[in-house]
Enzyme design. Sequence first.
Site, PDB file in Angstrom:
ATOM      1  N   GLU A  61       0.892  -1.174   0.000  1.00 51.67           N
ATOM      2  CA  GLU A  61       0.000   0.000   0.000  1.00 51.67           C
ATOM      3  C   GLU A  61       0.920   1.211   0.000  1.00 51.67           C
ATOM      4  O   GLU A  61       1.492   1.556   1.031  1.00 51.67           O
ATOM      5  CB  GLU A  61      -0.875   0.008   1.259  1.00 51.67           C
ATOM      6  CG  GLU A  61      -1.784  -1.194   1.427  1.00 51.67           C
ATOM      7  CD  GLU A  61      -2.986  -1.169   0.500  1.00 51.67           C
ATOM      8  OE1 GLU A  61      -3.165  -0.176  -0.234  1.00 51.67           O
ATOM      9  OE2 GLU A  61      -3.733  -2.154   0.499  1.00 51.67           O
ATOM     10  N   CYS A  90      -2.213   9.094   2.368  1.00 55.66           N
ATOM     11  CA  CYS A  90      -1.933   8.568   1.023  1.00 55.66           C
ATOM     12  C   CYS A  90      -3.084   8.885   0.086  1.00 55.66           C
ATOM     13  O   CYS A  90      -2.873   9.169  -1.084  1.00 55.66           O
ATOM     14  CB  CYS A  90      -1.676   7.078   1.097  1.00 55.66           C
ATOM     15  SG  CYS A  90      -2.930   6.192   2.000  1.00 55.66           S
TER      16      CYS A  90
HETATM   17  P1  NAP Z   1       8.414   5.073   4.570  1.00 61.07           P
HETATM   18  O1  NAP Z   1       9.624   5.885   4.801  1.00 61.07           O
HETATM   19  O2  NAP Z   1       8.386   4.133   3.432  1.00 61.07           O
HETATM   20  O3  NAP Z   1       8.135   4.309   5.948  1.00 61.07           O
HETATM   21  C1  NAP Z   1       7.153   3.319   6.068  1.00 61.07           C
HETATM   22  C2  NAP Z   1       7.703   2.155   6.867  1.00 61.07           C
HETATM   23  O4  NAP Z   1       8.770   1.544   6.108  1.00 61.07           O
HETATM   24  C3  NAP Z   1       8.342   2.568   8.192  1.00 61.07           C
HETATM   25  O5  NAP Z   1       8.127   1.563   9.140  1.00 61.07           O
HETATM   26  C4  NAP Z   1       9.814   2.658   7.846  1.00 61.07           C
HETATM   27  O6  NAP Z   1      10.672   2.510   8.938  1.00 61.07           O
HETATM   28  C5  NAP Z   1       9.952   1.498   6.883  1.00 61.07           C
HETATM   29  N1  NAP Z   1      11.089   1.593   5.997  1.00 61.07           N
HETATM   30  C6  NAP Z   1      11.528   2.676   5.332  1.00 61.07           C
HETATM   31  N2  NAP Z   1      12.594   2.353   4.565  1.00 61.07           N
HETATM   32  C7  NAP Z   1      12.827   1.042   4.759  1.00 61.07           C
HETATM   33  C8  NAP Z   1      13.820   0.129   4.268  1.00 61.07           C
HETATM   34  N3  NAP Z   1      14.771   0.504   3.425  1.00 61.07           N
HETATM   35  N4  NAP Z   1      13.768  -1.141   4.694  1.00 61.07           N
HETATM   36  C9  NAP Z   1      12.817  -1.536   5.560  1.00 61.07           C
HETATM   37  N5  NAP Z   1      11.865  -0.733   6.055  1.00 61.07           N
HETATM   38  C10 NAP Z   1      11.870   0.545   5.669  1.00 61.07           C
HETATM   39  O7  NAP Z   1       7.121   5.933   4.414  1.00 61.07           O
HETATM   40  P2  NAP Z   1       6.847   7.368   5.009  1.00 61.07           P
HETATM   41  O8  NAP Z   1       7.503   8.347   4.134  1.00 61.07           O
HETATM   42  O9  NAP Z   1       7.123   7.422   6.445  1.00 61.07           O
HETATM   43  O10 NAP Z   1       5.253   7.387   4.828  1.00 61.07           O
HETATM   44  C11 NAP Z   1       4.638   8.080   3.851  1.00 61.07           C
HETATM   45  C12 NAP Z   1       4.402   7.268   2.590  1.00 61.07           C
HETATM   46  O11 NAP Z   1       3.544   6.178   2.845  1.00 61.07           O
HETATM   47  C13 NAP Z   1       3.703   8.121   1.568  1.00 61.07           C
HETATM   48  O12 NAP Z   1       4.180   7.863   0.279  1.00 61.07           O
HETATM   49  C14 NAP Z   1       2.264   7.684   1.701  1.00 61.07           C
HETATM   50  O13 NAP Z   1       1.464   7.975   0.598  1.00 61.07           O
HETATM   51  C15 NAP Z   1       2.441   6.224   1.954  1.00 61.07           C
HETATM   52  N6  NAP Z   1       1.248   5.664   2.573  1.00 61.07           N
HETATM   53  C16 NAP Z   1       0.473   4.787   1.870  1.00 61.07           C
HETATM   54  C17 NAP Z   1      -0.689   4.288   2.414  1.00 61.07           C
HETATM   55  C18 NAP Z   1      -1.576   3.324   1.666  1.00 61.07           C
HETATM   56  O14 NAP Z   1      -2.377   2.654   2.314  1.00 61.07           O
HETATM   57  N7  NAP Z   1      -1.492   3.230   0.348  1.00 61.07           N
HETATM   58  C19 NAP Z   1      -1.054   4.684   3.698  1.00 61.07           C
HETATM   59  C20 NAP Z   1      -0.256   5.579   4.375  1.00 61.07           C
HETATM   60  C21 NAP Z   1       0.904   6.048   3.813  1.00 61.07           C
HETATM   61  P3  NAP Z   1      11.383   3.784   9.645  1.00 61.07           P
HETATM   62  O15 NAP Z   1      10.299   4.599  10.217  1.00 61.07           O
HETATM   63  O16 NAP Z   1      12.235   3.144  10.666  1.00 61.07           O
HETATM   64  O17 NAP Z   1      12.137   4.490   8.573  1.00 61.07           O
END
Ligand code: NAP
Length: 456
Positions: free
Chosen positions: A229, A263
């Site tokens: 997602e 999102c």
């Molecule tokens: P993110 O950086 O991808 O973080 C999400 C999760 O992934 C966190 O637990 C993060 O851990 C982990 N993570 C990040 N990089 C990683 C890696 N290289 N290896 C393993 N785990 C990793 O996302 P964000 O920027 O905080 O959140 C915003 C994004 O999420 C936006 O693009 C938003 O649109 C999307 N989103 C989508 C939905 C949906 O249902 N489609 C819902 C909500 C948000 P850490 O915190 O430790 O970095």
Amino acid sequence: MAYETTNPYTGKVVKRFDEISDKDLEAKLKQANDCFENDWRHRSFADRKAIIGKAATLMREQQQHFAELMTLEMGKLIKESTGEVGLVANILSYYAEHAEKFLAPEKLSTERGDAVVESSPIGVLFGVEPWNFPFYQLVRFAAPNLMAGNVVMVKHASIVPQCALAFEKLFADAGAPAGAYTNLFISKDQVTKVIDDDRIRAVALTGSEGAGAIVAERAGKNLKKSTLELGGSDAFIVLEDADLDKAVKHAVAGRMGNAGQACTASKRMIVVDAMADKFLEKFKAAMEGFKPGDPMDKETTLAPLSSAGALKALQEQVDEAVAHGAKVLIGGKRVEGQAGNFMQPTILTDIAKDNPTYHQEFFGPVAMFFRVKDEAAAIALANDSPFGLGGSVFTQDLERGKRVARGIDTGMVFINSAAVSTPDLPFGGVKNSGYGRELSAMGIQEFVNKKLIRVA
Ligand code: NAP
């Protein structure tokens, strides 16, 4: 990186948690697997229902406690946090109530012999979750899968550790056995180890495209199913026959809810020429009405962004848009003279197709405004995006609305409303917004074995 609560309103570090050692991680994996093999998978639906239903009750009873934790850690307005707790409790109740029916055996009439498809759990699942809806993101993964008989291990975002612990405690308090729901404070290297581990059967990630690609690649290498997602840049189309006031109201709510960090936020306002000036005037006036302040205060209407890093990234993105020709109608800067990670509500216009930000997601209170000739141009622009999560169409002609909705390449389209999420509506996208569905009857089918049993 450490897991840390930093208050987005004051900037103060409130609490830190160390990552666990590999030895502790191994003990947790063993506990989860033992729980699955020797206990949880064998329980009746009624037994699981009693526990998940109890979790819903506890969530409702402690609504204020859970809400304050979210506002403390990622800064959302307290009334939004309270609403999220209610939704989370409803999702728990929904799956407690309906899981057995959703997973009932399906009898097949075949030419020779009887056949049935039964749904059985597949084992220990691993979820990687984001901070923006600290409990809602967790429950979308946990509730259906626990009811299906799987057990779950979760790596939550590092800025919401107290929410992560509170959700683990919720299930323990509700009577779930140790290992049914496990929170993991782990590093990114340990995330890889967990995905590689034979006891993990599938992986779900909600978050950015970057993290999604890394996690799904690793799952694929291990031949494990994943669901993703990811981000979105949802179109909000206003046609010439729309109810203007209603459209503006939903545009503002759709863009500004959760301080724009959703999102499925309405990120691209696409308005046909005949409506464009009227819409923009009212939209601008409403966007100018937000007041920054303490998100714990019920009177505050503009919340801080979740972290100093999020504010910096958003400011840089707006600057890049402007450097490539976009115009700032209102906002465009952080809120000066105010502690906390506040971004002014912003409207960008004149974003040309060759502007690098044209195809990007703005994760905060920044709306992109586009004027188009007609319905066909609106659909074409809506689809000119790497994302395919949600979208909205405003028209008083519902058949027209459905026709436009069919033309939009996303997983969800809402006619005459901004995006909403309820337990019984499937949630998910296509294109770079990911694959798989959460919530509704569909969400519980992702990680079950559809086993054919045929008697000759
Ligand atoms: P993110 O950086 O991808 O973080 C999400 C999760 O992934 C966190 O637990 C993060 O851990 C982990 N993570 C990040 N990089 C990683 C890696 N290289 N290896 C393993 N785990 C990793 O996302 P964000 O920027 O905080 O959140 C915003 C994004 O999420 C936006 O693009 C938003 O649109 C999307 N989103 C989508 C939905 C949906 O249902 N489609 C819902 C909500 C948000 P850490 O915190 O430790 O970095």
